[in-house]
Design a protein around this motif. Structure first.
Motif, PDB file in Angstrom:
ATOM      1  N   PHE A 149       0.844  -1.191   0.000  1.00  0.00           N
ATOM      2  CA  PHE A 149       0.000   0.000   0.000  1.00  0.00           C
ATOM      3  C   PHE A 149       0.885   1.248   0.000  1.00  0.00           C
ATOM      4  O   PHE A 149       2.023   1.222   0.475  1.00  0.00           O
ATOM      5  N   ASP A 150       0.380   2.347  -0.527  1.00  0.00           N
ATOM      6  CA  ASP A 150       1.151   3.591  -0.572  1.00  0.00           C
ATOM      7  C   ASP A 150       1.114   4.262   0.804  1.00  0.00           C
ATOM      8  O   ASP A 150       0.479   5.303   0.994  1.00  0.00           O
ATOM      9  N   ASN A 151       1.803   3.645   1.771  1.00  0.00           N
ATOM     10  CA  ASN A 151       1.818   4.159   3.138  1.00  0.00           C
ATOM     11  C   ASN A 151       2.676   5.414   3.242  1.00  0.00           C
ATOM     12  O   ASN A 151       3.668   5.569   2.519  1.00  0.00           O
ATOM     13  N   ALA A 155       3.904   6.561   8.752  1.00  0.00           N
ATOM     14  CA  ALA A 155       3.273   5.272   9.057  1.00  0.00           C
ATOM     15  C   ALA A 155       4.291   4.139   8.973  1.00  0.00           C
ATOM     16  O   ALA A 155       4.321   3.247   9.832  1.00  0.00           O
ATOM     17  N   ILE A 156       5.134   4.168   7.948  1.00  0.00           N
ATOM     18  CA  ILE A 156       6.142   3.117   7.759  1.00  0.00           C
ATOM     19  C   ILE A 156       7.080   3.050   8.963  1.00  0.00           C
ATOM     20  O   ILE A 156       7.395   1.966   9.464  1.00  0.00           O
ATOM     21  N   THR A 157       7.498   4.207   9.463  1.00  0.00           N
ATOM     22  CA  THR A 157       8.464   4.200  10.576  1.00  0.00           C
ATOM     23  C   THR A 157       7.796   3.885  11.911  1.00  0.00           C
ATOM     24  O   THR A 157       8.422   3.296  12.792  1.00  0.00           O
ATOM     25  N   LYS A 158       6.526   4.232  12.078  1.00  0.00           N
ATOM     26  CA  LYS A 158       5.829   3.843  13.309  1.00  0.00           C
ATOM     27  C   LYS A 158       5.580   2.336  13.317  1.00  0.00           C
ATOM     28  O   LYS A 158       5.678   1.685  14.363  1.00  0.00           O
ATOM     29  N   TYR A 159       5.260   1.779  12.163  1.00  0.00           N
ATOM     30  CA  TYR A 159       5.103   0.330  12.052  1.00  0.00           C
ATOM     31  C   TYR A 159       6.435  -0.360  12.332  1.00  0.00           C
ATOM     32  O   TYR A 159       6.494  -1.369  13.049  1.00  0.00           O
ATOM     33  N   LEU A 291       1.900  19.377   1.820  1.00  0.00           N
ATOM     34  CA  LEU A 291       0.860  18.414   1.433  1.00  0.00           C
ATOM     35  C   LEU A 291       1.479  17.325   0.572  1.00  0.00           C
ATOM     36  O   LEU A 291       1.885  17.571  -0.561  1.00  0.00           O
ATOM     37  N   SER A 292       1.573  16.125   1.120  1.00  0.00           N
ATOM     38  CA  SER A 292       2.102  14.995   0.358  1.00  0.00           C
ATOM     39  C   SER A 292       0.962  14.234  -0.295  1.00  0.00           C
ATOM     40  O   SER A 292      -0.214  14.414   0.053  1.00  0.00           O
ATOM     41  N   TYR A 297      -4.439  11.668   0.256  1.00  0.00           N
ATOM     42  CA  TYR A 297      -5.249  10.447   0.225  1.00  0.00           C
ATOM     43  C   TYR A 297      -5.933  10.218   1.577  1.00  0.00           C
ATOM     44  O   TYR A 297      -7.108   9.856   1.641  1.00  0.00           O
ATOM     45  N   SER A 298      -5.197  10.443   2.651  1.00  0.00           N
ATOM     46  CA  SER A 298      -5.733  10.134   3.986  1.00  0.00           C
ATOM     47  C   SER A 298      -6.918  11.029   4.346  1.00  0.00           C
ATOM     48  O   SER A 298      -7.866  10.577   5.001  1.00  0.00           O
ATOM     49  N   VAL A 299      -6.894  12.299   3.943  1.00  0.00           N
ATOM     50  CA  VAL A 299      -8.006  13.192   4.295  1.00  0.00           C
ATOM     51  C   VAL A 299      -9.226  12.947   3.412  1.00  0.00           C
ATOM     52  O   VAL A 299     -10.310  13.469   3.695  1.00  0.00           O
ATOM     53  N   MET A 300      -9.042  12.165   2.346  1.00  0.00           N
ATOM     54  CA  MET A 300     -10.175  11.775   1.507  1.00  0.00           C
ATOM     55  C   MET A 300     -10.760  10.425   1.922  1.00  0.00           C
ATOM     56  O   MET A 300     -11.878  10.082   1.557  1.00  0.00           O
ATOM     57  N   SER A 301      -9.985   9.650   2.689  1.00  0.00           N
ATOM     58  CA  SER A 301     -10.397   8.288   3.048  1.00  0.00           C
ATOM     59  C   SER A 301     -11.388   8.306   4.208  1.00  0.00           C
ATOM     60  O   SER A 301     -11.211   9.047   5.177  1.00  0.00           O
ATOM     61  N   LYS A 302     -12.380   7.467   4.114  1.00  0.00           N
ATOM     62  CA  LYS A 302     -13.383   7.358   5.172  1.00  0.00           C
ATOM     63  C   LYS A 302     -13.027   6.175   6.074  1.00  0.00           C
ATOM     64  O   LYS A 302     -13.624   5.095   5.994  1.00  0.00           O
ATOM     65  N   THR A 303     -12.043   6.386   6.939  1.00  0.00           N
ATOM     66  CA  THR A 303     -11.564   5.322   7.809  1.00  0.00           C
ATOM     67  C   THR A 303     -12.380   5.259   9.094  1.00  0.00           C
ATOM     68  O   THR A 303     -12.743   6.276   9.676  1.00  0.00           O
TER      69      THR A 303
END
Length: 337
Positions: A149-151, A155-159, A291-292, A297-303
């Motif tokens: 996924f395009d993380n 997120a990658i470093t927290k994981y 803005l990356s 993508y994250s602010v458009m996602s309905k998580t």
């Protein structure tokens, strides 16, 4: 003695206040004396004697990647709350994120093992939780991380940091991990939910169409301390009080601050142009990314996140988002009006 890393941050400072009220002996790591103002300001929200409280803490200057400094900080430590992290969604900051979040956590884990620390609590993020294959599915602690996924780099470093904690548990360290959503709390207004409150007050033209999970800072702190005092070990917990759309969240802030709320929803097309122009500006001027692609993508996602696991294991009841925003907005008005 308890060791707290990241004591000058939003969660760290609130955690220190909570532990001081329990009359716990505390040592806290800091990197920059200027950040002490954050701690004193936050203490001042809840106490008439913030300076007295601040001086009860044994402050130690140390970097997460300086082993000699950390070795001194770990002397006589029995429990560790690892709150320190570098937060950025700028792709060009990946090496610094990796150095701080992954390697720094590995150092904390290694020293916890060598010093026979009884228990470690690591504050991660919902960013390190997996992404469901269907957007409408509830995200749980068991949702699998997808490396394809395009993380975001954060997120990658927290994981990666979580993997270091799990590695520590395999080597005999007792640990718990908490994964908070967007944390609501006063005192730091330049990033996180504080920056969103500030932006709403100044005026916003657009709101994003996505949704996320929110949690009060004291809920995060209380769950952390309860987990550390319990027999629970080697588990992770999503900490989210409610899932809300960004529109509802921003409109609630605007109502509390008595300012105009944005009327238009930002389109996917406009966000796409925005992050590309931001990338071009960075390349031409060297200015920091605002803005990356991943942030857009994250602010458009309905998580949507599930909090059932922590509610069951601790019988925990979260503070409502409305109550949390009401209190935090009141402190914002006290600081800026």
């Amino acid at each position: 003695m308890i060791l707290v890393t990241g004591g000058t941050g939003l969660v760290g400072a609130h955690l220190l206040f909570h532990l001081l009220n329990e009359e716990q002996p505390i040592r806290a790591i800091y990197r920059n004396e200027k950040k002490f103002a954050n701690v004193k300001r936050i203490f001042g929200y809840y106490s008439k004697t913030p300076e007295v409280l601040f001086n009860k803490i044994e402050w130690v200057k140390a970097s997460l990647n300086d082993i000699p400094q950390l070795t001194d900080a770990f002397k006589d430590i029995t429990k560790v709350y690892h709150c320190a992290a570098f937060v950025s969604f700028e792709p060009n900051k990946f090496e610094l994120l990796r150095k701080t979040n992954i390697e720094g956590t590995a150092n904390i884990v290694n020293l916890s093992i060598s010093n026979k620390v009884k228990k470690l609590c690591y504050i991660s993020s919902v960013a390190a939780i997996g992404t469901p294959t269907i957007e409408t599915n509830l995200i749980t602690e068991d949702t699998e991380w997808n490396p394809e996924f395009d993380n975001s780099v954060y997120a990658i470093t927290k994981y990666g940091a979580e993997l270091e904690v799990w590695r520590g548990t395999q080597e005999g360290l007792d640990a718990v991990i908490v994964n908070p959503g967007i944390i609501i709390g006063p005192g730091i207004w330049d990033y996180g939910s504080g920056s969103l409150i500030k932006l709403t007050y100044k005026g916003m033209k657009y709101y994003p169409s996505g949704s996320s999970g929110y949690v009060d800072v004291f809920d995060v702190v209380k769950v952390m301390t309860q987990l550390m005092q319990s027999s629970i070990k080697n588990k992770r917990y999503i900490l989210v009080a409610e899932n809300r759309s960004f529109k509802d969240f921003i409109y609630k802030i605007a109502s509390l601050l008595r300012v105009k709320a944005p009327k238009k929803e930002v389109s996917k097309f406009l966000l796409g142009i925005g992050w590309r122009l931001d990338w071009l500006k960075h390349k031409l001027t060297g200015k920091r990314r605002q803005l990356s692609k991943q942030t857009a993508y994250s602010v458009m996602s309905k998580t949507q996140y599930s909090n059932q696991k922590i509610k069951t294991d601790l019988n925990y009841t979260f503070k409502s988002v409305d109550d949390s925003l009401k209190a935090t907005s009141s402190f914002f008005e006290g600081d800026f009006f």
